[in-house]
Scaffold this motif. Structure first.
Motif, PDB file in Angstrom:
ATOM      1  N   ARG A  22      -2.223   9.709   4.228  1.00 39.62           N
ATOM      2  CA  ARG A  22      -1.771   8.563   3.426  1.00 39.62           C
ATOM      3  C   ARG A  22      -2.785   8.242   2.339  1.00 39.62           C
ATOM      4  O   ARG A  22      -2.416   8.023   1.175  1.00 39.62           O
ATOM      5  N   ASP A  23      -4.050   8.226   2.684  1.00 40.77           N
ATOM      6  CA  ASP A  23      -5.086   7.927   1.690  1.00 40.77           C
ATOM      7  C   ASP A  23      -5.099   8.974   0.581  1.00 40.77           C
ATOM      8  O   ASP A  23      -5.211   8.640  -0.607  1.00 40.77           O
ATOM      9  N   PHE A  24      -4.978  10.235   0.959  1.00 35.05           N
ATOM     10  CA  PHE A  24      -4.996  11.305  -0.042  1.00 35.05           C
ATOM     11  C   PHE A  24      -3.791  11.179  -0.977  1.00 35.05           C
ATOM     12  O   PHE A  24      -3.932  11.306  -2.199  1.00 35.05           O
ATOM     13  N   VAL A  25      -2.617  10.935  -0.416  1.00 36.28           N
ATOM     14  CA  VAL A  25      -1.411  10.811  -1.228  1.00 36.28           C
ATOM     15  C   VAL A  25      -1.529   9.654  -2.204  1.00 36.28           C
ATOM     16  O   VAL A  25      -1.259   9.801  -3.409  1.00 36.28           O
ATOM     17  N   ARG A  26      -1.957   8.486  -1.710  1.00 39.75           N
ATOM     18  CA  ARG A  26      -2.045   7.295  -2.571  1.00 39.75           C
ATOM     19  C   ARG A  26      -3.134   7.430  -3.628  1.00 39.75           C
ATOM     20  O   ARG A  26      -2.945   7.020  -4.781  1.00 39.75           O
ATOM     21  N   GLN A  27      -4.272   7.994  -3.252  1.00 34.88           N
ATOM     22  CA  GLN A  27      -5.420   8.031  -4.156  1.00 34.88           C
ATOM     23  C   GLN A  27      -5.401   9.223  -5.108  1.00 34.88           C
ATOM     24  O   GLN A  27      -5.821   9.101  -6.263  1.00 34.88           O
ATOM     25  N   GLU A  28      -4.931  10.381  -4.628  1.00 37.34           N
ATOM     26  CA  GLU A  28      -5.035  11.595  -5.425  1.00 37.34           C
ATOM     27  C   GLU A  28      -3.721  12.044  -6.065  1.00 37.34           C
ATOM     28  O   GLU A  28      -3.746  12.648  -7.137  1.00 37.34           O
ATOM     29  N   LEU A  29      -2.591  11.773  -5.446  1.00 41.69           N
ATOM     30  CA  LEU A  29      -1.322  12.298  -5.942  1.00 41.69           C
ATOM     31  C   LEU A  29      -0.486  11.273  -6.700  1.00 41.69           C
ATOM     32  O   LEU A  29      -0.004  11.562  -7.803  1.00 41.69           O
ATOM     33  N   VAL A  30      -0.320  10.089  -6.121  1.00 47.66           N
ATOM     34  CA  VAL A  30       0.533   9.074  -6.744  1.00 47.66           C
ATOM     35  C   VAL A  30       0.131   8.755  -8.187  1.00 47.66           C
ATOM     36  O   VAL A  30       1.010   8.583  -9.049  1.00 47.66           O
ATOM     37  N   PRO A  31      -1.160   8.684  -8.522  1.00 48.86           N
ATOM     38  CA  PRO A  31      -1.531   8.377  -9.912  1.00 48.86           C
ATOM     39  C   PRO A  31      -0.991   9.370 -10.944  1.00 48.86           C
ATOM     40  O   PRO A  31      -0.961   9.047 -12.145  1.00 48.86           O
ATOM     41  N   HIS A  32      -0.555  10.548 -10.517  1.00 44.38           N
ATOM     42  CA  HIS A  32      -0.075  11.552 -11.459  1.00 44.38           C
ATOM     43  C   HIS A  32       1.452  11.629 -11.513  1.00 44.38           C
ATOM     44  O   HIS A  32       2.004  12.479 -12.228  1.00 44.38           O
ATOM     45  N   GLU A  33       2.132  10.777 -10.767  1.00 44.57           N
ATOM     46  CA  GLU A  33       3.593  10.813 -10.751  1.00 44.57           C
ATOM     47  C   GLU A  33       4.187  10.606 -12.135  1.00 44.57           C
ATOM     48  O   GLU A  33       5.103  11.317 -12.547  1.00 44.57           O
ATOM     49  N   ARG A  34       3.670   9.626 -12.860  1.00 41.02           N
ATOM     50  CA  ARG A  34       4.242   9.289 -14.162  1.00 41.02           C
ATOM     51  C   ARG A  34       4.130  10.451 -15.140  1.00 41.02           C
ATOM     52  O   ARG A  34       5.066  10.752 -15.878  1.00 41.02           O
ATOM     53  N   GLU A  35       2.988  11.121 -15.132  1.00 39.39           N
ATOM     54  CA  GLU A  35       2.812  12.258 -16.039  1.00 39.39           C
ATOM     55  C   GLU A  35       3.824  13.356 -15.744  1.00 39.39           C
ATOM     56  O   GLU A  35       4.437  13.918 -16.659  1.00 39.39           O
ATOM     57  N   VAL A  36       4.004  13.664 -14.479  1.00 34.73           N
ATOM     58  CA  VAL A  36       4.944  14.721 -14.104  1.00 34.73           C
ATOM     59  C   VAL A  36       6.365  14.339 -14.500  1.00 34.73           C
ATOM     60  O   VAL A  36       7.131  15.159 -15.025  1.00 34.73           O
TER      61      VAL A  36
END
Length: 387
Positions: free
Chosen positions: A17-31
């Motif tokens: 959960r921490d990895f998803v929220r901190q490392e992946l979610v911030p890039h959703e908008r760009e994708v």
């Protein structure tokens, strides 16, 4: 069955959960805005996933994976499902467990590098004329001069452009049956730089932006007999080791997305006011939330039950089909109702709901359509009775 989470499972959930929220979610908008996952970003996030110990968590410890039991694996998949597909599947790799059929030199060349994140596989099964009907595939593998000569076309091949080799399924012979001749299938490991192997861009997809699909053409593609994965003509056996677990994986990631949509809907029902009160106080909205909660709980329990049965070696194809069918159709319902509760705002790109709603559509098609799952379930129900 006891689904109370162990301390280890809680740690797995929190770390993922921490990895998803901190490392992946911030890039959703760009994708979503660009429709691509930049190669540099993909490499960066993949390296972080490996460092975090989240890569190849589905693979046994003896080959370098995390060695999770199936229930723990599904809890992990649910957390990954919170974010967009290309970010969690493209960057936090889970190599196909078909590769566990590798033997001898195949392990060093394909299996172990895939687990370490050094090589990436794609699964080449679907064809323009053969989707759910695997025995209808036209791609052929003919033994000639000590090698197999492969000819045919595959399409809808996920992330093939990022892959180093394909796990290819091809018709390799025929056998008699009560309904006449039927094709036999063999699995092969084929490197992308093999002469006669051509990769072409696939189709634009409304679901899972950035998660590419490709067309693979094989024209007199020659591979040695050592490229056979498993046994000759036993490709269906190899495929079946993958289909059940992968369908359960689809179910678990659907849970993660549905839960995210549900949480957004609950918060909106409290924050949004109309006619002088919170919209959650209106029965039209509150009953939607209740139905969403019931469906989400049912899908989660069915998924965990199937995973528990896998851990205890008593799972059936029907168990996998029930979980996949329920979770994918539940996600469609929850995503649609969450969007409805938000009204017009739900369709705006400021919220992830419209993405979750779009992405939900493909889940009832790939890895076996809802109709295929219903066929598996009904067949399992009726055959013992002579039906």
């Amino acid at each position: 069955m006891n689904f109370a989470q162990t301390e280890e499972q809680q740690l797995i959930i929190q770390a993922t959960r921490d990895f998803v929220r901190q490392e992946l979610v911030p890039h959703e908008r760009e994708v979503e805005d660009t429709g691509i996952l930049r190669h540099e970003l993909w490499q960066e996030l993949r390296a972080k996933a490996i460092d975090a110990g989240l890569y190849a968590a589905n693979m046994p410890a003896e080959v370098g994976g995390a060695g999770l039991d199936h229930v723990s694996w599904m809890l992990y998949e649910k957390e990954l499902g919170h974010t967009s597909y290309v970010l969690h599947y493209g960057c936090v790799g889970r190599p196909s467990n078909i590769l566990l059929a590798c033997v001898g030199e195949q392990r060093e060349r394909y299996l172990l590098p895939a687990v370490r994140g050094e090589r990436i596989e794609c699964l080449a099964m679907s064809e323009p004329s053969a989707g759910s009907d695997l025995r209808g595939m036209r791609t052929s593998a003919v033994l000639k001069g000590g090698d197999y000569i492969i000819n045919g076309t595959k399409h809808f091949i996920s992330h093939a452009d990022h892959s180093d080799f394909a796990i290819l399924f091809a018709a390799s012979g025929e056998e008699g049956s009560a309904r006449g001749p039927r094709k036999l299938m063999t699995a092969f490991l084929v490197d992308k730089d093999t002469p006669g192997f051509e990769l072409l861009p696939g189709y634009r997809n409304v679901s899972h932006r950035g998660y590419t699909n490709s067309i693979l053409n094989f024209t007199d593609c020659r591979v040695p007999q050592s490229a056979v994965l498993g046994e000759v003509h036993r490709g269906f056996d190899v495929a079946n080791t993958w289909l059940g677990a992968t369908r359960l994986q689809v179910a678990a990631t659907c849970l993660g997305r549905a839960e995210r949509a549900f949480e957004l809907a609950k918060q909106w029902a409290v924050d949004r006011e109309q006619f002088g009160q919170q919209i959650g106080k209106f029965q039209g909205v509150s009953f939607k939330l209740a139905d969403m909660a019931v469906e989400l709980r049912a899908a989660e329990l069915l998924t965990l039950e199937a995973a528990w049965k896998l851990d205890h070696n008593c799972a059936t194809d029907m168990d996998m089909a029930i979980a996949k069918l329920k979770a994918t159709e539940m996600l469609a319902m929850v995503a649609d109702e969450a969007l409805q509760i938000h009204g017009g705002m739900g369709l705006m790109t400021e919220l992830p709901l419209e993405r979750i709603w779009r992405d939900a559509r493909i889940e009832r098609i790939w890895d076996g359509t809802s109709e295929v799952q219903r066929h598996i379930i009904s067949r399992a129900l009726l055959r013992p009775l002579g039906g």
